[in-house]
Design an enzyme around this catalytic site. Structure first.
Site, PDB file in Angstrom:
ATOM      1  N   PRO A  11       0.725  -1.309   0.066  1.00 27.90           N
ATOM      2  CA  PRO A  11       0.070   0.213  -0.142  1.00 27.90           C
ATOM      3  C   PRO A  11       0.972   1.162   0.075  1.00 27.90           C
ATOM      4  O   PRO A  11       1.787   1.623   0.662  1.00 27.90           O
ATOM      5  CB  PRO A  11      -0.855  -0.189   1.193  1.00 27.90           C
ATOM      6  CG  PRO A  11      -0.092  -1.014   2.125  1.00 27.90           C
ATOM      7  CD  PRO A  11       0.666  -2.026   1.357  1.00 27.90           C
ATOM      8  N   ASN A  12       0.368   2.092  -0.587  1.00 25.35           N
ATOM      9  CA  ASN A  12       0.792   3.645  -0.787  1.00 25.35           C
ATOM     10  C   ASN A  12       2.129   3.854  -1.529  1.00 25.35           C
ATOM     11  O   ASN A  12       2.758   4.874  -1.983  1.00 25.35           O
ATOM     12  CB  ASN A  12       1.054   4.211   0.661  1.00 25.35           C
ATOM     13  CG  ASN A  12      -0.076   4.317   1.321  1.00 25.35           C
ATOM     14  OD1 ASN A  12      -1.174   4.969   0.715  1.00 25.35           O
ATOM     15  ND2 ASN A  12      -0.231   3.755   2.419  1.00 25.35           N
ATOM     16  N   ARG A  19       4.889  11.025  -2.559  1.00 23.48           N
ATOM     17  CA  ARG A  19       4.647  10.757  -1.006  1.00 23.48           C
ATOM     18  C   ARG A  19       5.935  11.113  -0.214  1.00 23.48           C
ATOM     19  O   ARG A  19       7.028  10.567  -0.632  1.00 23.48           O
ATOM     20  CB  ARG A  19       4.300   9.109  -1.053  1.00 23.48           C
ATOM     21  CG  ARG A  19       4.534   8.789   0.400  1.00 23.48           C
ATOM     22  CD  ARG A  19       4.073   7.166   0.312  1.00 23.48           C
ATOM     23  NE  ARG A  19       3.982   6.890   1.880  1.00 23.48           N
ATOM     24  CZ  ARG A  19       4.304   5.331   1.948  1.00 23.48           C
ATOM     25  NH1 ARG A  19       4.660   4.514   1.207  1.00 23.48           N
ATOM     26  NH2 ARG A  19       3.894   5.316   3.315  1.00 23.48           N
ATOM     27  N   TYR A  24      11.424   8.953   0.969  1.00 21.64           N
ATOM     28  CA  TYR A  24      11.275   7.689   0.048  1.00 21.64           C
ATOM     29  C   TYR A  24      12.031   8.344  -1.174  1.00 21.64           C
ATOM     30  O   TYR A  24      12.009   7.469  -2.325  1.00 21.64           O
ATOM     31  CB  TYR A  24       9.756   7.496  -0.102  1.00 21.64           C
ATOM     32  CG  TYR A  24       9.134   6.865   1.101  1.00 21.64           C
ATOM     33  CD1 TYR A  24       9.690   5.854   1.733  1.00 21.64           C
ATOM     34  CD2 TYR A  24       8.196   7.718   1.584  1.00 21.64           C
ATOM     35  CE1 TYR A  24       8.956   5.083   2.764  1.00 21.64           C
ATOM     36  CE2 TYR A  24       7.451   7.014   2.918  1.00 21.64           C
ATOM     37  CZ  TYR A  24       7.788   5.938   3.292  1.00 21.64           C
ATOM     38  OH  TYR A  24       7.194   5.453   4.405  1.00 21.64           O
ATOM     39  N   ASN A  80       8.079  -5.565  -0.856  1.00 25.54           N
ATOM     40  CA  ASN A  80       7.854  -4.153   0.052  1.00 25.54           C
ATOM     41  C   ASN A  80       6.606  -4.161   0.714  1.00 25.54           C
ATOM     42  O   ASN A  80       5.607  -3.879  -0.342  1.00 25.54           O
ATOM     43  CB  ASN A  80       8.375  -3.069  -0.344  1.00 25.54           C
ATOM     44  CG  ASN A  80       8.360  -1.900   0.402  1.00 25.54           C
ATOM     45  OD1 ASN A  80       7.747  -1.810   1.263  1.00 25.54           O
ATOM     46  ND2 ASN A  80       8.999  -0.830   0.006  1.00 25.54           N
ATOM     47  N   ALA A  83       3.192  -0.611   5.014  1.00 28.16           N
ATOM     48  CA  ALA A  83       2.437  -0.610   6.375  1.00 28.16           C
ATOM     49  C   ALA A  83       1.952  -2.126   6.580  1.00 28.16           C
ATOM     50  O   ALA A  83       1.994  -2.177   7.888  1.00 28.16           O
ATOM     51  CB  ALA A  83       1.516   0.375   6.397  1.00 28.16           C
ATOM     52  N   ASP A  93       1.894 -15.652   7.358  1.00 28.30           N
ATOM     53  CA  ASP A  93       1.250 -17.047   7.080  1.00 28.30           C
ATOM     54  C   ASP A  93       1.326 -17.328   5.552  1.00 28.30           C
ATOM     55  O   ASP A  93       1.717 -18.284   5.289  1.00 28.30           O
ATOM     56  CB  ASP A  93      -0.364 -17.279   7.464  1.00 28.30           C
ATOM     57  CG  ASP A  93      -0.442 -16.976   8.897  1.00 28.30           C
ATOM     58  OD1 ASP A  93       0.467 -17.110   9.723  1.00 28.30           O
ATOM     59  OD2 ASP A  93      -1.672 -17.023   9.377  1.00 28.30           O
ATOM     60  N   GLU A 104      12.565  -9.368   2.342  1.00 32.97           N
ATOM     61  CA  GLU A 104      11.765  -7.951   2.973  1.00 32.97           C
ATOM     62  C   GLU A 104      12.572  -6.802   2.545  1.00 32.97           C
ATOM     63  O   GLU A 104      13.829  -6.885   2.994  1.00 32.97           O
ATOM     64  CB  GLU A 104      11.622  -8.152   4.586  1.00 32.97           C
ATOM     65  CG  GLU A 104      10.786  -7.001   5.025  1.00 32.97           C
ATOM     66  CD  GLU A 104      10.397  -7.021   6.518  1.00 32.97           C
ATOM     67  OE1 GLU A 104      10.709  -8.218   7.144  1.00 32.97           O
ATOM     68  OE2 GLU A 104      10.405  -6.195   7.101  1.00 32.97           O
ATOM     69  N   HIS A 106      12.724  -2.574   2.565  1.00 32.94           N
ATOM     70  CA  HIS A 106      11.947  -1.344   2.862  1.00 32.94           C
ATOM     71  C   HIS A 106      12.910  -0.091   2.378  1.00 32.94           C
ATOM     72  O   HIS A 106      14.245  -0.149   2.482  1.00 32.94           O
ATOM     73  CB  HIS A 106      11.777  -0.922   4.473  1.00 32.94           C
ATOM     74  CG  HIS A 106      10.937  -2.059   5.037  1.00 32.94           C
ATOM     75  ND1 HIS A 106       9.749  -1.914   4.778  1.00 32.94           N
ATOM     76  CD2 HIS A 106      11.188  -3.236   5.684  1.00 32.94           C
ATOM     77  CE1 HIS A 106       9.087  -3.163   5.400  1.00 32.94           C
ATOM     78  NE2 HIS A 106      10.166  -3.869   5.854  1.00 32.94           N
ATOM     79  N   ARG A 113      12.851   5.082  12.630  1.00 38.16           N
ATOM     80  CA  ARG A 113      11.695   5.821  12.555  1.00 38.16           C
ATOM     81  C   ARG A 113      10.871   5.564  13.857  1.00 38.16           C
ATOM     82  O   ARG A 113      11.178   5.006  14.702  1.00 38.16           O
ATOM     83  CB  ARG A 113      10.747   5.562  11.041  1.00 38.16           C
ATOM     84  CG  ARG A 113      12.018   6.094   9.977  1.00 38.16           C
ATOM     85  CD  ARG A 113      10.993   5.496   8.763  1.00 38.16           C
ATOM     86  NE  ARG A 113       9.797   6.480   8.545  1.00 38.16           N
ATOM     87  CZ  ARG A 113       9.003   6.008   7.646  1.00 38.16           C
ATOM     88  NH1 ARG A 113       9.403   5.342   6.875  1.00 38.16           N
ATOM     89  NH2 ARG A 113       8.086   6.811   7.544  1.00 38.16           N
ATOM     90  N   ARG A 117       6.853   1.278  13.446  1.00 37.47           N
ATOM     91  CA  ARG A 117       7.667   0.739  12.521  1.00 37.47           C
ATOM     92  C   ARG A 117       8.683  -0.485  12.807  1.00 37.47           C
ATOM     93  O   ARG A 117       9.103  -1.107  11.821  1.00 37.47           O
ATOM     94  CB  ARG A 117       8.229   1.716  11.420  1.00 37.47           C
ATOM     95  CG  ARG A 117       7.013   2.555  10.809  1.00 37.47           C
ATOM     96  CD  ARG A 117       7.699   3.687   9.919  1.00 37.47           C
ATOM     97  NE  ARG A 117       6.771   4.829   9.773  1.00 37.47           N
ATOM     98  CZ  ARG A 117       5.630   4.889   9.203  1.00 37.47           C
ATOM     99  NH1 ARG A 117       5.297   3.985   8.321  1.00 37.47           N
ATOM    100  NH2 ARG A 117       4.966   6.048   9.008  1.00 37.47           N
TER     101      ARG A 117
HETATM  102  C1  DQA Z   1       8.078   1.090   4.058  1.00 34.27           C
HETATM  103  C2  DQA Z   1       8.321   1.406   5.528  1.00 34.27           C
HETATM  104  C3  DQA Z   1       6.863   1.489   5.915  1.00 34.27           C
HETATM  105  O1  DQA Z   1       6.894   1.712   7.383  1.00 34.27           O
HETATM  106  C4  DQA Z   1       5.918   2.179   5.346  1.00 34.27           C
HETATM  107  O2  DQA Z   1       4.536   2.147   5.813  1.00 34.27           O
HETATM  108  C5  DQA Z   1       5.858   2.206   3.888  1.00 34.27           C
HETATM  109  C6  DQA Z   1       7.156   2.003   3.279  1.00 34.27           C
HETATM  110  C7  DQA Z   1       9.570   1.482   3.236  1.00 34.27           C
HETATM  111  O3  DQA Z   1       9.815   1.218   2.044  1.00 34.27           O
HETATM  112  O4  DQA Z   1      10.367   2.114   3.633  1.00 34.27           O
HETATM  113  O5  DQA Z   1       4.735   2.096   3.404  1.00 34.27           O
HETATM  114  O6  DQA Z   1       8.083  -0.048   3.585  1.00 34.27           O
END
Ligand code: DQA
Length: 151
Positions: A11-12, A19, A24, A80, A83, A93, A104, A106, A113, A117
């Site tokens: 998401p996002n 953003r 980012y 990625n 959130a 799961d 994983e 980020h 942060r 998180r």
């Molecule tokens: C993120 C870090 C997460 O905490 C955040 O909610 C994101 C982006 C990152 O790429 O740094 O949406 O995954």
């Protein structure tokens, strides 16, 4: 045909470039996708780059990646989860259930942060965790995934 590496975004992340650029960076998700394809191609792999704002869609994609990996037709996934990293038992799961190799990822250093998180439901199910390299983390994570998949 080259085997795909899945790069799955939650998401996002469709908002990258707009953003919070101080956190980012200024690159759009489309530009990051192009960088991923270039990184994969250099290693002899295709890249299946996707984004969704919906948790269940990520679950479905992880199942798909696991099936493809089991069939020998995919390498695994860079994830990625945005959130959902900090909230989703379902993604934990899905990774375990599908048996998919996940890196994983980020963009930001989540540990520098807010406290909310700092916990990840993905990390215990992931093969490795990367955070804080900015958007350059994407090609680095593809490199890492291919390296661990090769043993
Ligand atoms: C993120 C870090 C997460 O905490 C955040 O909610 C994101 C982006 C990152 O790429 O740094 O949406 O995954």
């Amino acid at each position: 045909m080259a085997k795909p590496v899945y790069v799955l975004n939650g998401p996002n992340l469709n908002m990258l470039g707009v953003r919070e650029p101080s956190i980012y960076g200024g690159k759009s998700l489309r530009e990051i996708g192009e960088d991923c394809v270039a990184a994969g191609t250099a290693l002899g792999f295709a890249v299946d780059f996707r984004q969704t704002n919906h948790e269940g869609v990520l679950v479905d994609w992880l199942h798909e990646a696991g099936r493809a990996q089991a069939a020998g037709t995919a390498v695994g996934a860079v994830l990625n989860a945005g959130a959902y990293t900090h909230t989703s038992v379902a993604l934990h799961d899905a990774i375990k259930g599908a048996g998919v190799t996940v890196i994983e990822l980020h963009i930001s250093n989540v540990h520098a942060r807010e406290a909310f998180r700092h916990h990840s439901f993905i990390a215990p199910a992931a093969r490795a965790v990367m955070a804080g390299f900015g958007v350059q983390g994407y090609p680095l994570a593809i490199d890492g995934l291919v390296a661990v998949a090769a043993g």
